[in-house]
Scaffold this motif. Sequence first.
Motif, PDB file in Angstrom:
ATOM      1  N   ASN A  63       0.856  -1.179   0.000  1.00 40.97           N
ATOM      2  CA  ASN A  63       0.000   0.000   0.000  1.00 40.97           C
ATOM      3  C   ASN A  63       0.896   1.234   0.000  1.00 40.97           C
ATOM      4  OD1 ASN A  63      -2.282   1.531   0.040  1.00 40.97           O
ATOM      5  ND2 ASN A  63      -2.649   1.293   2.220  1.00 40.97           N
ATOM      6  N   GLY A  64       1.042   1.872  -1.144  1.00 34.51           N
ATOM      7  CA  GLY A  64       1.934   3.022  -1.295  1.00 34.51           C
ATOM      8  C   GLY A  64       1.263   4.330  -0.926  1.00 34.51           C
ATOM      9  N   ARG A  65       1.830   5.398  -1.391  1.00 30.61           N
ATOM     10  CA  ARG A  65       1.302   6.735  -1.093  1.00 30.61           C
ATOM     11  C   ARG A  65      -0.064   6.927  -1.732  1.00 30.61           C
ATOM     12  NH1 ARG A  65       5.073  10.431   0.992  1.00 30.61           N
ATOM     13  NH2 ARG A  65       7.198   9.683   0.812  1.00 30.61           N
ATOM     14  N   GLY A  66      -0.866   7.724  -1.062  1.00 32.41           N
ATOM     15  CA  GLY A  66      -2.196   8.058  -1.568  1.00 32.41           C
ATOM     16  C   GLY A  66      -3.216   7.011  -1.189  1.00 32.41           C
ATOM     17  N   THR A  67      -4.377   7.475  -0.792  1.00 27.75           N
ATOM     18  CA  THR A  67      -5.452   6.568  -0.409  1.00 27.75           C
ATOM     19  C   THR A  67      -5.820   5.652  -1.574  1.00 27.75           C
ATOM     20  OG1 THR A  67      -6.295   8.274   1.076  1.00 27.75           O
ATOM     21  CG2 THR A  67      -7.811   6.483   0.502  1.00 27.75           C
ATOM     22  N   LYS A  68      -5.890   6.216  -2.771  1.00 25.00           N
ATOM     23  CA  LYS A  68      -6.278   5.457  -3.960  1.00 25.00           C
ATOM     24  C   LYS A  68      -5.091   5.134  -4.872  1.00 25.00           C
ATOM     25  CE  LYS A  68     -10.870   7.539  -4.092  1.00 25.00           C
ATOM     26  NZ  LYS A  68     -11.788   8.352  -4.880  1.00 25.00           N
ATOM     27  N   GLY A  69      -3.925   5.653  -4.552  1.00 25.73           N
ATOM     28  CA  GLY A  69      -2.750   5.470  -5.395  1.00 25.73           C
ATOM     29  C   GLY A  69      -2.107   6.817  -5.640  1.00 25.73           C
ATOM     30  N   HIS A  70      -1.350   6.925  -6.734  1.00 23.93           N
ATOM     31  CA  HIS A  70      -0.685   8.194  -7.015  1.00 23.93           C
ATOM     32  C   HIS A  70      -0.631   8.470  -8.512  1.00 23.93           C
ATOM     33  CE1 HIS A  70       2.877   5.550  -7.503  1.00 23.93           C
ATOM     34  NE2 HIS A  70       3.328   6.504  -8.313  1.00 23.93           N
ATOM     35  N   ILE A  71      -0.380   9.736  -8.823  1.00 23.09           N
ATOM     36  CA  ILE A  71      -0.219  10.171 -10.202  1.00 23.09           C
ATOM     37  C   ILE A  71       1.092  10.942 -10.270  1.00 23.09           C
ATOM     38  CG2 ILE A  71      -1.184  11.488 -12.127  1.00 23.09           C
ATOM     39  CD1 ILE A  71      -3.930  11.265 -10.656  1.00 23.09           C
ATOM     40  N   GLY A  72       1.948  10.557 -11.194  1.00 24.17           N
ATOM     41  CA  GLY A  72       3.214  11.248 -11.394  1.00 24.17           C
ATOM     42  C   GLY A  72       3.132  12.159 -12.598  1.00 24.17           C
ATOM     43  N   PHE A  73       3.548  13.404 -12.431  1.00 23.29           N
ATOM     44  CA  PHE A  73       3.577  14.372 -13.522  1.00 23.29           C
ATOM     45  C   PHE A  73       5.027  14.728 -13.830  1.00 23.29           C
ATOM     46  CE2 PHE A  73      -0.735  15.057 -11.978  1.00 23.29           C
ATOM     47  CZ  PHE A  73      -1.449  15.146 -13.165  1.00 23.29           C
ATOM     48  N   ALA A  74       5.444  14.493 -15.060  1.00 20.05           N
ATOM     49  CA  ALA A  74       6.791  14.850 -15.500  1.00 20.05           C
ATOM     50  C   ALA A  74       6.814  16.316 -15.905  1.00 20.05           C
ATOM     51  CB  ALA A  74       7.202  13.980 -16.681  1.00 20.05           C
ATOM     52  N   VAL A  75       7.891  16.982 -15.545  1.00 14.38           N
ATOM     53  CA  VAL A  75       8.101  18.388 -15.923  1.00 14.38           C
ATOM     54  C   VAL A  75       9.541  18.550 -16.401  1.00 14.38           C
ATOM     55  CG1 VAL A  75       6.328  19.360 -14.399  1.00 14.38           C
ATOM     56  CG2 VAL A  75       8.634  19.028 -13.523  1.00 14.38           C
ATOM     57  N   ASN A  76       9.780  19.563 -17.228  1.00 13.86           N
ATOM     58  CA  ASN A  76      11.120  19.767 -17.771  1.00 13.86           C
ATOM     59  C   ASN A  76      12.011  20.620 -16.868  1.00 13.86           C
ATOM     60  OD1 ASN A  76      10.175  22.372 -18.243  1.00 13.86           O
ATOM     61  ND2 ASN A  76       9.813  22.000 -20.413  1.00 13.86           N
ATOM     62  N   ASP A  77      11.438  21.240 -15.835  1.00  9.79           N
ATOM     63  CA  ASP A  77      12.217  22.030 -14.881  1.00  9.79           C
ATOM     64  C   ASP A  77      11.546  21.896 -13.516  1.00  9.79           C
ATOM     65  OD1 ASP A  77      13.496  23.940 -13.298  1.00  9.79           O
ATOM     66  OD2 ASP A  77      13.648  25.395 -14.925  1.00  9.79           O
ATOM     67  N   ILE A  78      11.944  20.887 -12.776  1.00  9.06           N
ATOM     68  CA  ILE A  78      11.255  20.568 -11.516  1.00  9.06           C
ATOM     69  C   ILE A  78      11.409  21.684 -10.487  1.00  9.06           C
ATOM     70  CG2 ILE A  78      13.091  19.229 -10.398  1.00  9.06           C
ATOM     71  CD1 ILE A  78      10.807  17.190  -9.667  1.00  9.06           C
ATOM     72  N   ASP A  79      12.565  22.340 -10.430  1.00  8.17           N
ATOM     73  CA  ASP A  79      12.760  23.426  -9.461  1.00  8.17           C
ATOM     74  C   ASP A  79      11.820  24.595  -9.750  1.00  8.17           C
ATOM     75  OD1 ASP A  79      14.793  21.986  -8.160  1.00  8.17           O
ATOM     76  OD2 ASP A  79      16.330  22.815  -9.482  1.00  8.17           O
ATOM     77  N   ALA A  80      11.736  24.983 -11.010  1.00 10.57           N
ATOM     78  CA  ALA A  80      10.848  26.084 -11.389  1.00 10.57           C
ATOM     79  C   ALA A  80       9.383  25.694 -11.185  1.00 10.57           C
ATOM     80  CB  ALA A  80      11.090  26.491 -12.843  1.00 10.57           C
ATOM     81  N   ALA A  81       9.043  24.443 -11.483  1.00  8.07           N
ATOM     82  CA  ALA A  81       7.664  23.987 -11.303  1.00  8.07           C
ATOM     83  C   ALA A  81       7.285  24.017  -9.822  1.00  8.07           C
ATOM     84  CB  ALA A  81       7.477  22.589 -11.882  1.00  8.07           C
ATOM     85  N   GLU A  82       8.167  23.543  -8.959  1.00 14.49           N
ATOM     86  CA  GLU A  82       7.903  23.586  -7.511  1.00 14.49           C
ATOM     87  C   GLU A  82       7.617  25.014  -7.055  1.00 14.49           C
ATOM     88  OE1 GLU A  82      10.288  21.621  -4.456  1.00 14.49           O
ATOM     89  OE2 GLU A  82      11.274  20.586  -6.119  1.00 14.49           O
ATOM     90  N   LYS A  83       8.450  25.944  -7.496  1.00 10.71           N
ATOM     91  CA  LYS A  83       8.284  27.349  -7.116  1.00 10.71           C
ATOM     92  C   LYS A  83       6.936  27.875  -7.626  1.00 10.71           C
ATOM     93  CE  LYS A  83      10.722  31.772  -7.432  1.00 10.71           C
ATOM     94  NZ  LYS A  83       9.892  32.682  -8.182  1.00 10.71           N
ATOM     95  N   TRP A  84       6.608  27.572  -8.862  1.00 10.51           N
ATOM     96  CA  TRP A  84       5.353  28.024  -9.474  1.00 10.51           C
ATOM     97  C   TRP A  84       4.154  27.507  -8.680  1.00 10.51           C
ATOM     98  CZ3 TRP A  84       0.939  26.272 -11.964  1.00 10.51           C
ATOM     99  CH2 TRP A  84       0.296  27.190 -12.806  1.00 10.51           C
ATOM    100  N   PHE A  85       4.180  26.214  -8.320  1.00  7.38           N
ATOM    101  CA  PHE A  85       3.073  25.643  -7.556  1.00  7.38           C
ATOM    102  C   PHE A  85       3.022  26.211  -6.136  1.00  7.38           C
ATOM    103  CE2 PHE A  85       3.282  22.262 -10.821  1.00  7.38           C
ATOM    104  CZ  PHE A  85       1.960  22.308 -11.222  1.00  7.38           C
ATOM    105  N   ALA A  86       4.182  26.409  -5.506  1.00  3.09           N
ATOM    106  CA  ALA A  86       4.226  26.982  -4.152  1.00  3.09           C
ATOM    107  C   ALA A  86       3.604  28.367  -4.129  1.00  3.09           C
ATOM    108  CB  ALA A  86       5.665  27.028  -3.645  1.00  3.09           C
ATOM    109  N   GLU A  87       3.844  29.151  -5.183  1.00  5.52           N
ATOM    110  CA  GLU A  87       3.249  30.491  -5.267  1.00  5.52           C
ATOM    111  C   GLU A  87       1.725  30.427  -5.350  1.00  5.52           C
ATOM    112  OE1 GLU A  87       5.265  32.098  -8.668  1.00  5.52           O
ATOM    113  OE2 GLU A  87       7.079  32.562  -7.513  1.00  5.52           O
ATOM    114  N   ARG A  88       1.195  29.279  -5.660  1.00  6.16           N
ATOM    115  CA  ARG A  88      -0.248  29.080  -5.763  1.00  6.16           C
ATOM    116  C   ARG A  88      -0.799  28.247  -4.604  1.00  6.16           C
ATOM    117  NH1 ARG A  88       2.262  30.472  -9.888  1.00  6.16           N
ATOM    118  NH2 ARG A  88       1.298  31.621 -11.576  1.00  6.16           N
ATOM    119  N   GLY A  89       0.020  28.092  -3.556  1.00 12.56           N
ATOM    120  CA  GLY A  89      -0.430  27.435  -2.339  1.00 12.56           C
ATOM    121  C   GLY A  89      -0.310  25.923  -2.324  1.00 12.56           C
TER     122      GLY A  89
END
Length: 124
Positions: A63-89
């Motif tokens: 039984n891994g992460r997530g109640t129902k499982g997980h979804i992985g999203f690939a991005v070309n710049d993970i650091d920038a994506a993290e910052k972008w999402f953090a700015e949106r809460g």
Amino acid sequence: MNEQNANPVELFGMRVAHVGINATDPADALEIAELFSTMMGLPVIETPVSYFNDSLVEIMKQNGRGTKGHIGFAVNDIDAAEKWFAERGLEVNEESRALLPDGGTKLVYFKREFAGFAVHLCRE
């Protein structure tokens, strides 16, 4: 593109990398992986914690992460994506961060689930 109208699909080449399914044990995981292999004609690839059907489906050996499982999203710049999402809460769970040998982030999960699914960003 106006930052207000920007979206992560365009900004970071964001795409679904794989869908993760939680199995009850390794035998159950292998059975599920073999079903997907029959359905899609993709090989079953074993890792220490899961089975993959190519890169589309990951079946956890427990039984891994997530109640129902997980979804992985690939991005070309993970650091920038993290910052972008953090700015949106949308904060990441630092304890989930997996690193590459060069010290860069391989993958990191968000703190909250989306409709019962854990969601992570990963390098393309």
